[in-house]
Design a protein around this motif. Structure first.
Motif, mmCIF file in Angstrom:
data_model
loop_
_atom_site.group_PDB
_atom_site.id
_atom_site.type_symbol
_atom_site.label_atom_id
_atom_site.label_comp_id
_atom_site.label_asym_id
_atom_site.label_seq_id
_atom_site.Cartn_x
_atom_site.Cartn_y
_atom_site.Cartn_z
ATOM 1 N N SER A 74 0.973 -1.207 -0.144
ATOM 2 C CA SER A 74 0.015 -0.169 0.076
ATOM 3 C C SER A 74 1.004 1.188 0.068
ATOM 4 C CB SER A 74 -0.917 0.063 1.127
ATOM 5 O OG SER A 74 -1.738 -1.010 1.491
ATOM 6 N N THR A 129 -4.688 8.970 3.617
ATOM 7 C CA THR A 129 -5.149 8.033 2.268
ATOM 8 C C THR A 129 -4.026 7.028 2.154
ATOM 9 O OG1 THR A 129 -6.386 9.825 1.627
ATOM 10 C CG2 THR A 129 -6.102 7.956 0.287
ATOM 11 N N THR A 175 -3.511 4.042 -0.443
ATOM 12 C CA THR A 175 -3.894 3.475 -1.953
ATOM 13 C C THR A 175 -3.227 2.069 -2.161
ATOM 14 O OG1 THR A 175 -2.079 4.541 -3.070
ATOM 15 C CG2 THR A 175 -4.230 5.638 -3.060
ATOM 16 N N SER A 204 -9.667 2.848 3.336
ATOM 17 C CA SER A 204 -8.730 3.706 2.642
ATOM 18 C C SER A 204 -8.419 5.057 3.054
ATOM 19 C CB SER A 204 -8.988 3.747 1.285
ATOM 20 O OG SER A 204 -10.167 4.687 0.975
#
Length: 168
Positions: free
Chosen positions: A26, A49, A51, A88
């Motif tokens: 990630s 965040t 991703t 997320s």
């Protein structure tokens, strides 16, 4: 199912399971979609965040810096956040305190630090600016003018030592 052939024979039947592990990492970033806060009640917002792969839980350590002081100028922020599996984002509010002091705008910078299970992406830090509440009157930055007393504008501008420029 295997069938016997001319060059081989089918022996005892076995089964096997293969697990394919995802080795993609990630990436974690931080942004300030509302980078402007004020002592008159408007909070700033940081969003952390993740991703990429979101199947596991990651703990993201954070660093807080800037010209504003935690607990004095705003409610303290955590030094880490947990991004749960399947999630997320984590949102953090910068809640300023109205201290009634004439002052210039101050900043709070949040940085994502390295940790297990993710890579630090870009941007890795973001800043929220806290605008001071000017308080009563016109909001003259009295603390910048040396040698003056009084709280009204006329007290400041009428003083013999009223400077043409601030000293701080």
């Amino acid at each position: 199912k295997l069938i016997a052939g001319s060059s081989y024979s089918v022996g005892q039947v076995f089964s096997a399971t293969i697990s394919i592990l995802d080795n993609e990492a990630s990436t974690v970033i931080v942004t300030a979609p509302n980078g402007n806060a004020s002592e008159s009640g408007s909070p700033g917002i940081f969003v952390i965040t993740r991703t990429g792969v979101s199947t596991g839980t990651v703990t993201v350590p954070l660093a807080v810096s800037g010209t504003a002081s935690s607990v004095v100028d705003y409610a303290s922020l955590p030094l880490s956040v947990v991004i749960s599996a399947g999630t997320s984002t984590v949102t953090l509010a910068v809640t300023p305190y109205a201290d009634g002091i004439y002052e210039i705008s101050e900043t709070v910078t949040l940085s994502v630090l390295a940790g297990a299970g993710y890579a630090v992406g870009s941007p890795s830090n973001a800043t929220v600016t806290i605008a001071a509440d000017p308080g009563p009157g016109t909001g003259i930055l009295r603390e910048w003018w040396t040698g003056l007393s009084g709280t009204a504008v006329s007290n400041l501008t009428a003083a013999a030592n009223y400077p043409a420029t601030p000293t701080g």
